[in-house]
Each structure stands twice: as C-alpha cells, then as structure tokens.
Design an enzyme around this catalytic site. Structure first.
Site, PDB file in Angstrom:
ATOM      1  N   LYS A   1     -17.580  -1.120   5.696  1.00  0.00           N
ATOM      2  CA  LYS A   1     -17.942  -2.110   4.683  1.00  0.00           C
ATOM      3  C   LYS A   1     -19.454  -2.235   4.486  1.00  0.00           C
ATOM      4  CE  LYS A   1     -16.893  -6.896   3.449  1.00  0.00           C
ATOM      5  NZ  LYS A   1     -16.220  -8.131   3.890  1.00  0.00           N
TER       6      LYS A   1
ATOM      7  N   GLU B   1       0.819  -1.218   0.000  1.00  0.00           N
ATOM      8  CA  GLU B   1       0.000   0.000   0.000  1.00  0.00           C
ATOM      9  C   GLU B   1       0.851   1.266   0.000  1.00  0.00           C
ATOM     10  OE1 GLU B   1      -0.529  -2.582   1.975  1.00  0.00           O
ATOM     11  OE2 GLU B   1      -2.631  -3.211   1.770  1.00  0.00           O
TER      12      GLU B   1
ATOM     13  N   GLN C   1      -8.906  -6.386  11.932  1.00  0.00           N
ATOM     14  CA  GLN C   1      -8.470  -5.347  11.001  1.00  0.00           C
ATOM     15  C   GLN C   1      -9.186  -4.016  11.183  1.00  0.00           C
ATOM     16  OE1 GLN C   1      -8.321  -7.137   7.015  1.00  0.00           O
ATOM     17  NE2 GLN C   1      -6.230  -7.793   7.499  1.00  0.00           N
TER      18      GLN C   1
END
Ligand SMILES: Cc1ncc(C[n+]2csc(CCOP(=O)(O)OP(=O)(O)O)c2C)c(N)n1
Ligand SMILES: [Mg+2]
Lengths: 553, 76
Positions: free
Chosen positions: A163, A51, A114
């Site tokens: 999400k 990333e 996460q």
C-alpha cells in the site's frame, strides 16, 4: 511525468488498452480505487460480489475475447479468495493479470492485519508472480506482467503491490514495451520426419485440443483437414476447434467421449495431436491408449510434449505455423473417408432434449458457459460447437462455481452476443451470489439450471462404483431458484417438461435482460458413455452397470 | 545417477522457490540445492542436484528453463 504508484498502475492499464477491470475494494487498495475514480471511458471497473467471481469474470472475458483479463483485489482475504480462480485459469492457460494490494512495507512479515504472503501461495498456480518493491518499479513490472500473461503459452500473472508504494510518487515514463515475441525457431527436420510418418499412415486422425483456440489456428486446421480428408476428434477444451457438424468431425473423445470419436481414435495408426496435453481424462490408462499408433504432438510449450504420454514425434512451436507446413507439404495427399458407423448417437434423455432446444433458440454463435458436472458433459456431448471461444468451461481444474462469474465476463466482453449459462444445481449454489452483479449491471445472461437436485456427477460415480451408496450427494430441494432469482430482481422460471421449456424460450429469446430458468430433470440420469478411470478407451461403458469399487478415482 | 543443473536466475528467493516447487510437484528428488548471489551482475547462480527419480533430467531442464526470471540453464 511524476505520478503516485496507484496512478501509475492506472496509466499502465491504459497503455495496455484495458477497458474492463473486475474487482473488489478493500483497505490495502484504497489508493488504487482512488486513482480508479478518475479513470476515463472506456475503462470501466465492475465490482463483483466476491473476489472469486471477479477472477472467473476476468477469466471468461479473456477466454471469449482473447484479451488479457484484469482483476484488482485487496490484501489478505481478498487475495486468498482469488486462489481458486487463478488455479482455474492456470490449468486452462488463460491470460490474466491479477493485482493484489498488500500491507505497507513496514508492516510486512509481522502478521499484520490482512497480511498474507500471496506470492508464496500462488507460486505453483501462476505463470509468474512477484511483489513490487518500489514505486519506480511498478511500471516495468506491470507492463511485463501483461507480456508474460499473453505470450507463448498464456497464463495468469499476479502482481502484489504494498500500500505505501501506491502512495509514493515516482516517474511514469510511458515507455512502450516492444512485444517480446520470443521467436521460437521451428525444428524443420522434426517436422519433416513427422510428415513422412503421416504420409505412410493408413488411417490417420487429428486430435484437436484447447491449444487450437488459444493459438487461433482453427482456420488452418479446417483447411488442412478438408484438403487431406483426415478425420478430426476433439478434447473437451478443443470443442469448437473444428466444426462439430462437419462430416470429418467425429466429436468428443475421452472419459465421456462418443463411441464414434473414441473408436475413430483407437482405430488410427497415426495421431496428429494439436495443442492437446493427453490428460488423464483423455487417455485413461496411459499404457492402453492407442498403443499401436504413432503419435505426433504439436505444442507451443516444450513442457507439454511427452508429459503424459510417450510421444514418437514431438514438435514444439506455434500451432498455426506448424499446421501450415503440414498442409503445404502434404498437398495432394488425400486419405480415404472413414466409416461413419456409430456417429448417429441414439442416446436420448430429457437433459439432451432441453439442451437441443436451447441450442435451437440461441444458435451456434451464442457463447455457452458451463459449471462442472453432468450438465457440463452433456453440453460438451450434445450442444454442437462450430467455433472456438464459444464453449467456456473449466476443463483442467473442474471448478464448480466457475460458470456464473465466467458468464458475466463473457457477456461484458461480448455485449452483442448471447451468453448462455448452463449450470448444475450444486455448482450454481456455490457462487450464485454473483446474481447480485448480474442484476446490478443488468447483464443479460440466460442461466439454465439443469436441476437434478443432486451432485449428479459424483452421485453417478457412487452409483457405478460404490453400489449406489449415495453418500452426501442427494439434494434437499433447499433452494427455490425462481425465488432466488427474483430476490435479485431477475426473472425466474421453473420448467418441468420440454413444452414448458420451449414456451419459456420463446418468451425470453429476444430479451435484453437476465433470466434464470430452473429446468427440472431426474436425478438418476447418467452421463454415457463413460470410460471408468484407469481403463483404456476401448473399455467404454454405455449403459448402467455396477462396477467394481474403483481404487484409482 | 545424480545429475546437476545450474541456472542463472534473478536474485530473488521467489525464483528459487518457484523452481524447487515445480520440481517437487513433478516428483523429482532433490539432493542438493545451492543458491549464490553473483555480486557483479545482480543475478544469482542456482545449482540443483537431482537424484535419478521422477521424469527425465531433460524434462527438469526444460521445466526450469521456462520459469520467468530464469535466464539460462545448463548441466554441470
Ligand atoms: C469446487 C468443487 N468442489 C467439488 C467438486 C467435485 N464435483 C465434481 S462434479 C460435482 C457435482 C456437481 O453437481 P451439479 O453442479 O449439480 O452438477 P450435476 O453433476 O448434477 O449436473 C462435484 C461435487 C468440484 N468439481 N468442484
Ligand atoms: Mg445437479
């Protein structure tokens, strides 16, 4: 039109005419990548190896094209991996929009898998960041993110999207946002006072910073300098803001600036600083910096004027507009030419010769991306930049590992141009994994590792300021860069002399494929001149001497 | 001498966090911080009292004023 949150994200990117996205997928952005699967030409996603590389790529893309760089990563480690890249962009005022996935809202605040609070972590390294709370807010939030990133003083903006919101359906309005051009009223009185001060100057100088390129003001600057015959010096980030081959250019100032530039600056009685922030690397000891001179500072950001140095004449506004007014009101004023003394630089060493051969091969239009260290300073000193958006370097944060990612983004944004990546061996090792990206997309970057087998810049400081006690800065020849390149399916060469380099350059000049050239130099080569930290710009050191231990490193 | 600035901001903790983090980084010493929701307009009032340390008060006002989602700043 009813769409899922993820589809709305893609629609917003379309509406912003985003063609290039850099990123790396993961659990929290699966819905987003699912929507991306249907994205149509010309939108294209490039998957990097890490990333950090993705953010540097978006950064290089933005710096060279002037567009907003876009990056998508997942939550948790994906998000934290972007931090160095975001801080790098922030310090150099680069417009980015970073979209991070976040765990679903029911899982927030529970130390879920996460989950990290990325907006809290990036508060002080973004121009703006926020978490979207409902799908219906995605459109307005994202559209505003682009506006914030590019308006005024540009900078990175991070948008965190849980999400579950990406799956939620909401109305996509497709409203076109009016660019919120925060029209900054110019203070004409302040400008007039500054112009009067300049009129009375005996030896004025223009100090061009990175803002000139950001504001696309280099043409106005050129015209003004030529008409008034005022010499120009540039900061590291201002390299190319004014053509360095121009007779009025005195080149790079600051810690590793040239004798000619630093003395031109310190012999001036009025300094017109354009888009420069007087960082410690430029000013040295603030109280000793041009203490006899009157300083006019022009910047778009009110927080920059007077931040690092007391300023007599602050002007806040668009650089191009302000310079045009200067040009107009000083019509007919022409200063006497300054002495050229010291302009001919007699320093000579292998790295300088190598850089000059590279420059001759690829010309002034090539985009040159560096890492951080001695090789970066040599490039700034000797390469010779004629235009803005050609010298891409991490000036503010000084991020080793920036170069390869940034070169990837620069090349993708400018497919017709040559991209030269000047690396140090230490920096290259930090993100050389991105050779995987270079290889995958066959990105024809020309990488030159200026290999002194050392963390040269730090080693130089240890040599100068720590009695040559080289603590952890010598290399160990642990990596064969030629074999490394070959492992990625990229051609690799090793050159030990100028002749060998020139032979390789001839071979690769018109190649449309990537290459890594390992250029071996001596580890005792130093960057001169150097103004030791805490010293004034007249206390420049031009050859090796052991100096007192520095307290203010 | 202590001085107090009053900003009208979006009613989000992030805005307050960004403002205080910026002032901290610039070396200001904050003596009092008060954030109060404005029930009528969905914004919030943020009052910050600064000690006479760090850069000038004007710089603090400018710094706060430039934060996205800070709508107005004034001295009180
Ligand atoms: C991420 C990061 N870590 C550490 C540093 C400190 N640092 C600055 S220059 C330098 C040496 C760089 O070595 P190399 O890339 O080989 O370049 P050279 O100076 O040898 O040309 C180091 C360690 C940094 N700038 N960035
Ligand atoms: Mg090195």
């Amino acid at each position: 039109m009813k769409l899922s949150g993820a589809q709305i994200v893609i629609e917003c990117l379309n509406a912003q005419k985003v063609e290039t996205i850099f990123g790396f997928p993961g659990g929290a952005v699966i819905p987003l990548y699912d929507a991306l699967y249907d994205a149509k030409y010309p939108m294209k996603h490039y998957r990097t190896c890490h990333e950090q590389g993705a953010v540097h790529a978006a950064d290089g893309y933005a710096r060279t094209t002037g567009k907003v760089g876009v990056c998508i990563v997942t939550s948790g480690p994906g998000a934290t991996n972007t931090i160095t890249g975001i801080a790098t962009a922030y310090m150099d005022s680069v417009p980015l929009v970073i979209i991070t996935g976040q765990v679903g809202r029911p899982l927030l605040g529970r130390d879920s898998f996460q989950e990290v609070d990325i907006t809290a972590m990036t508060l002080t390294i973004t121009k703006h960041c926020e978490m979207v709370k409902t799908a219906s807010q995605i459109e307005s939030t994202l559209m505003r993110a682009f506006e914030i990133a590019r308006s005024g003083r540009p900078g990175p903006v991070l948008i965190d999207i849980p999400k579950d919101i990406m799956i939620q359906v909401a109305e996509y309005r497709g409203e076109v946002m009016k660019p919120n051009s925060v029209h900054q009223e110019l203070d004409h009185e302040a400008i007039q006072i500054a112009i009067d001060a300049l009129k009375n100057a005996k030896n004025p100088v223009i100090l061009a910073g990175g803002g000139v390129g950001l504001a696309s003001a280099s043409n106005v600057l050129k015209e003004f300098a030529a008409r008034s015959n005022i010499p120009v010096v540039n900061t590291l980030m201002g390299s190319g803001a004014f053509p360095q081959s121009h007779h009025l250019s005195y080149g790079l100032i600051g810690m590793h600036g040239s004798v000619a530039a630093n003395s031109c600056l310190s012999n001036s009685d009025v300094i017109l600083a354009i888009g420069a922030r007087f960082s410690d690397r430029v000013v040295g000891a603030s109280e000793k910096f041009c203490s006899g001179a009157k300083i006019i500072q022009v910047d778009i950001d009110i927080n920059e004027v007077g931040k690092n140095k007391e300023i007599m004449y602050p002007i806040v506004g668009d650089l191009g507009k302000v310079l045009s007014i200067f040009s107009e009101k000083l019509d007919g004023y022409r200063w006497e030419s300054r002495s050229d003394a010291g302009k001919k630089c007699d320093v000579d060493h292998k790295a300088k010769q190598m850089l000059s051969a590279i420059r001759q091969t690829f010309g002034e239009d090539a985009i040159v991306v560096t890492e951080v260290g001695q090789h970066q300073m040599w490039t700034a000193q000797y390469y010779g930049f004629e235009k803005t958006r050609k010298f891409i370097t991490s000036g503010g944060l000084g991020t080793m590992g920036f170069g390869l990612g940034a070169a990837i983004g620069s090349q993708i944004g400018n497919p017709e141009q040559t991209v030269v990546h000047i690396a140090g061996d230490g920096s290259f090792k930090m993100n050389s994994n991105e050779l995987g990206t270079v290889s995958k997309y066959n990105i024809p970057i020309k990488t030159f590792v200026i290999n002194n087998n050392a963390l040269g810049m730090v080693r130089q400081w240890q040599r100068m300021f720590c009695e040559s006690r080289f603590s952890e800065t010598d290399g160990d020849d642990s990596v064969d860069f030629v074999k490394l390149a070959e492992a990625y399916g990229i051609a690799g060469y090793r050159v030990k002399s100028q002749e060998e380099l020139e032979a390789v350059l001839k071979k690769i000049k018109n190649n449309k494929s990537p290459v890594v050239v390992d250029c071996i130099i001596d580890h005792d080569e130093n960057v001169y001149p150097i103004i030791p930290p805490g010293k004034g710009i007249t206390e420049m050191v031009t050859a090796f001497e052991t100096l007192k231990r520095e307290v203010s490193l | 001498m202590e001085r107090t600035l009053r900003a009208y901001i979006e009613n989000e903790p992030e805005v307050m966090m960004r403002v205080t983090a910026l002032l901290k980084r610039k070396g200001y010493s904050m003596r009092k911080i008060l954030m109060e929701a404005d029930e009528l307009k969905s914004g919030a009032w943020l009052n910050i009292t600064l000690a006479d340390e760090g850069p000038t008060f004007t710089v603090a006002m400018n710094t706060v004023g430039k934060v996205v989602d800070v709508h107005t700043v004034e001295e009180i």
